[in-house]
Scaffold this motif. Sequence first.
Motif, PDB file in Angstrom:
ATOM      1  N   ALA A  61       0.834  -1.195   0.000  1.00  0.00           N
ATOM      2  CA  ALA A  61       0.000   0.000   0.000  1.00  0.00           C
ATOM      3  C   ALA A  61       0.877   1.257   0.000  1.00  0.00           C
ATOM      4  O   ALA A  61       1.897   1.290   0.699  1.00  0.00           O
ATOM      5  CB  ALA A  61      -0.886   0.012   1.236  1.00  0.00           C
ATOM      6  N   PRO A  62       0.504   2.269  -0.759  1.00  0.00           N
ATOM      7  CA  PRO A  62       1.276   3.516  -0.782  1.00  0.00           C
ATOM      8  C   PRO A  62       1.436   4.159   0.596  1.00  0.00           C
ATOM      9  O   PRO A  62       2.415   4.852   0.844  1.00  0.00           O
ATOM     10  CB  PRO A  62       0.463   4.417  -1.707  1.00  0.00           C
ATOM     11  CG  PRO A  62      -0.315   3.490  -2.561  1.00  0.00           C
ATOM     12  CD  PRO A  62      -0.608   2.289  -1.709  1.00  0.00           C
ATOM     13  N   SER A  63       0.496   3.913   1.488  1.00  0.00           N
ATOM     14  CA  SER A  63       0.574   4.496   2.829  1.00  0.00           C
ATOM     15  C   SER A  63       1.751   3.939   3.641  1.00  0.00           C
ATOM     16  O   SER A  63       2.121   4.513   4.663  1.00  0.00           O
ATOM     17  CB  SER A  63      -0.728   4.245   3.585  1.00  0.00           C
ATOM     18  OG  SER A  63      -0.955   2.857   3.736  1.00  0.00           O
ATOM     19  N   ARG A  64       2.350   2.846   3.180  1.00  0.00           N
ATOM     20  CA  ARG A  64       3.490   2.239   3.889  1.00  0.00           C
ATOM     21  C   ARG A  64       4.835   2.773   3.399  1.00  0.00           C
ATOM     22  O   ARG A  64       5.882   2.319   3.865  1.00  0.00           O
ATOM     23  CB  ARG A  64       3.455   0.714   3.725  1.00  0.00           C
ATOM     24  CG  ARG A  64       2.299   0.082   4.484  1.00  0.00           C
ATOM     25  CD  ARG A  64       2.237  -1.409   4.325  1.00  0.00           C
ATOM     26  NE  ARG A  64       3.493  -2.058   4.595  1.00  0.00           N
ATOM     27  CZ  ARG A  64       3.768  -3.323   4.231  1.00  0.00           C
ATOM     28  NH1 ARG A  64       2.866  -4.023   3.574  1.00  0.00           N
ATOM     29  NH2 ARG A  64       4.931  -3.864   4.504  1.00  0.00           N
ATOM     30  N   VAL A  65       4.825   3.741   2.493  1.00  0.00           N
ATOM     31  CA  VAL A  65       6.056   4.298   1.937  1.00  0.00           C
ATOM     32  C   VAL A  65       6.089   5.801   2.191  1.00  0.00           C
ATOM     33  O   VAL A  65       5.141   6.511   1.856  1.00  0.00           O
ATOM     34  CB  VAL A  65       6.134   4.017   0.412  1.00  0.00           C
ATOM     35  CG1 VAL A  65       7.444   4.524  -0.152  1.00  0.00           C
ATOM     36  CG2 VAL A  65       5.967   2.537   0.124  1.00  0.00           C
ATOM     37  N   GLN A  66       7.183   6.271   2.829  1.00  0.00           N
ATOM     38  CA  GLN A  66       7.313   7.689   3.169  1.00  0.00           C
ATOM     39  C   GLN A  66       8.708   8.178   2.822  1.00  0.00           C
ATOM     40  O   GLN A  66       9.672   7.414   2.882  1.00  0.00           O
ATOM     41  CB  GLN A  66       7.104   7.901   4.668  1.00  0.00           C
ATOM     42  CG  GLN A  66       5.801   7.383   5.206  1.00  0.00           C
ATOM     43  CD  GLN A  66       5.825   7.305   6.728  1.00  0.00           C
ATOM     44  OE1 GLN A  66       6.686   7.867   7.388  1.00  0.00           O
ATOM     45  NE2 GLN A  66       4.867   6.577   7.282  1.00  0.00           N
ATOM     46  N   LEU A  67       8.810   9.459   2.494  1.00  0.00           N
ATOM     47  CA  LEU A  67      10.104  10.071   2.248  1.00  0.00           C
ATOM     48  C   LEU A  67      10.687  10.482   3.593  1.00  0.00           C
ATOM     49  O   LEU A  67      10.121  11.320   4.289  1.00  0.00           O
ATOM     50  CB  LEU A  67       9.955  11.284   1.325  1.00  0.00           C
ATOM     51  CG  LEU A  67      11.243  11.897   0.820  1.00  0.00           C
ATOM     52  CD1 LEU A  67      12.067  10.879   0.030  1.00  0.00           C
ATOM     53  CD2 LEU A  67      10.944  13.098  -0.045  1.00  0.00           C
ATOM     54  N   THR A  75      19.490  12.590  -3.852  1.00  0.00           N
ATOM     55  CA  THR A  75      19.760  11.490  -2.930  1.00  0.00           C
ATOM     56  C   THR A  75      18.717  11.532  -1.829  1.00  0.00           C
ATOM     57  O   THR A  75      18.585  12.537  -1.131  1.00  0.00           O
ATOM     58  CB  THR A  75      21.180  11.617  -2.345  1.00  0.00           C
ATOM     59  OG1 THR A  75      22.110  11.664  -3.430  1.00  0.00           O
ATOM     60  CG2 THR A  75      21.506  10.446  -1.450  1.00  0.00           C
ATOM     61  N   LYS A  76      17.974  10.447  -1.705  1.00  0.00           N
ATOM     62  CA  LYS A  76      16.849  10.408  -0.775  1.00  0.00           C
ATOM     63  C   LYS A  76      16.910   9.136   0.080  1.00  0.00           C
ATOM     64  O   LYS A  76      17.568   8.176  -0.285  1.00  0.00           O
ATOM     65  CB  LYS A  76      15.528  10.419  -1.548  1.00  0.00           C
ATOM     66  CG  LYS A  76      15.420  11.637  -2.470  1.00  0.00           C
ATOM     67  CD  LYS A  76      14.143  11.639  -3.247  1.00  0.00           C
ATOM     68  CE  LYS A  76      14.071  12.824  -4.173  1.00  0.00           C
ATOM     69  NZ  LYS A  76      14.001  14.112  -3.531  1.00  0.00           N
ATOM     70  N   VAL A  77      16.203   9.144   1.178  1.00  0.00           N
ATOM     71  CA  VAL A  77      16.017   7.945   1.990  1.00  0.00           C
ATOM     72  C   VAL A  77      14.518   7.721   2.115  1.00  0.00           C
ATOM     73  O   VAL A  77      13.773   8.607   2.528  1.00  0.00           O
ATOM     74  CB  VAL A  77      16.667   8.067   3.380  1.00  0.00           C
ATOM     75  CG1 VAL A  77      16.369   6.833   4.223  1.00  0.00           C
ATOM     76  CG2 VAL A  77      18.168   8.275   3.256  1.00  0.00           C
ATOM     77  N   VAL A  78      14.087   6.520   1.713  1.00  0.00           N
ATOM     78  CA  VAL A  78      12.675   6.154   1.746  1.00  0.00           C
ATOM     79  C   VAL A  78      12.452   5.179   2.898  1.00  0.00           C
ATOM     80  O   VAL A  78      13.189   4.199   3.035  1.00  0.00           O
ATOM     81  CB  VAL A  78      12.262   5.505   0.404  1.00  0.00           C
ATOM     82  CG1 VAL A  78      10.832   5.007   0.463  1.00  0.00           C
ATOM     83  CG2 VAL A  78      12.438   6.503  -0.739  1.00  0.00           C
ATOM     84  N   LEU A  79      11.459   5.457   3.714  1.00  0.00           N
ATOM     85  CA  LEU A  79      11.067   4.575   4.813  1.00  0.00           C
ATOM     86  C   LEU A  79       9.933   3.691   4.327  1.00  0.00           C
ATOM     87  O   LEU A  79       8.912   4.191   3.844  1.00  0.00           O
ATOM     88  CB  LEU A  79      10.612   5.391   6.028  1.00  0.00           C
ATOM     89  CG  LEU A  79      10.023   4.586   7.186  1.00  0.00           C
ATOM     90  CD1 LEU A  79      11.113   3.772   7.870  1.00  0.00           C
ATOM     91  CD2 LEU A  79       9.336   5.497   8.179  1.00  0.00           C
ATOM     92  N   ILE A  80      10.126   2.386   4.442  1.00  0.00           N
ATOM     93  CA  ILE A  80       9.087   1.425   4.061  1.00  0.00           C
ATOM     94  C   ILE A  80       8.696   0.690   5.340  1.00  0.00           C
ATOM     95  O   ILE A  80       9.536   0.032   5.962  1.00  0.00           O
ATOM     96  CB  ILE A  80       9.616   0.425   3.008  1.00  0.00           C
ATOM     97  CG1 ILE A  80      10.250   1.198   1.838  1.00  0.00           C
ATOM     98  CG2 ILE A  80       8.501  -0.480   2.519  1.00  0.00           C
ATOM     99  CD1 ILE A  80      11.181   0.365   0.997  1.00  0.00           C
ATOM    100  N   THR A  81       7.447   0.831   5.734  1.00  0.00           N
ATOM    101  CA  THR A  81       7.022   0.273   7.020  1.00  0.00           C
ATOM    102  C   THR A  81       6.636  -1.202   6.907  1.00  0.00           C
ATOM    103  O   THR A  81       6.164  -1.660   5.873  1.00  0.00           O
ATOM    104  CB  THR A  81       5.843   1.073   7.616  1.00  0.00           C
ATOM    105  OG1 THR A  81       4.744   1.024   6.713  1.00  0.00           O
ATOM    106  CG2 THR A  81       6.228   2.520   7.859  1.00  0.00           C
ATOM    107  N   ARG A  82       6.879  -1.898   8.006  1.00  0.00           N
ATOM    108  CA  ARG A  82       6.497  -3.308   8.171  1.00  0.00           C
ATOM    109  C   ARG A  82       6.985  -4.203   7.032  1.00  0.00           C
ATOM    110  O   ARG A  82       6.204  -4.980   6.468  1.00  0.00           O
ATOM    111  CB  ARG A  82       4.986  -3.418   8.344  1.00  0.00           C
ATOM    112  CG  ARG A  82       4.448  -2.668   9.542  1.00  0.00           C
ATOM    113  CD  ARG A  82       2.960  -2.840   9.779  1.00  0.00           C
ATOM    114  NE  ARG A  82       2.107  -2.853   8.616  1.00  0.00           N
ATOM    115  CZ  ARG A  82       1.590  -1.769   8.030  1.00  0.00           C
ATOM    116  NH1 ARG A  82       1.859  -0.564   8.483  1.00  0.00           N
ATOM    117  NH2 ARG A  82       0.798  -1.894   6.986  1.00  0.00           N
ATOM    118  N   ILE A  83       8.290  -4.129   6.735  1.00  0.00           N
ATOM    119  CA  ILE A  83       8.865  -4.994   5.707  1.00  0.00           C
ATOM    120  C   ILE A  83      10.312  -5.296   6.097  1.00  0.00           C
ATOM    121  O   ILE A  83      11.051  -4.399   6.502  1.00  0.00           O
ATOM    122  CB  ILE A  83       8.777  -4.346   4.307  1.00  0.00           C
ATOM    123  CG1 ILE A  83       9.074  -5.350   3.209  1.00  0.00           C
ATOM    124  CG2 ILE A  83       9.686  -3.135   4.212  1.00  0.00           C
ATOM    125  CD1 ILE A  83       8.706  -4.880   1.810  1.00  0.00           C
TER     126      ILE A  83
END
Length: 97
Positions: A61-67, A75-83
């Motif tokens: 789900a898109p809601s599980r991905v945040q910048l 250069t970015k860091v992406v937070l992916i929840t519950r994975i």
Amino acid sequence: MKLQQVGEDCLLPVRLHPGARKNAITGEHDGALKMALTAPPVDGKANEALLKFVAEWLGIAPSRVQLRSGQTSRTKVVLITRIPVAEVAAKIAAAAG
């Protein structure tokens, strides 16, 4: 690739190439996953496209991905929840062929 496990979440470093011909994972750059996106780097459009692309690519789900960082940087860091990191690493390996 410098993936990090933070609790049950994963931090994914990304090197972004906005304004590309197509959305794609194009390799690795300095420990970050290189991604090309068609969205222009204007008004946060590339950031929105990045989060949507990562969610679709991982099948979550898109809601599980945040910048997490790099709002105005390539250069970015992406937070992916519950994975777990292992799952993201396997997807990266599959994308690399």
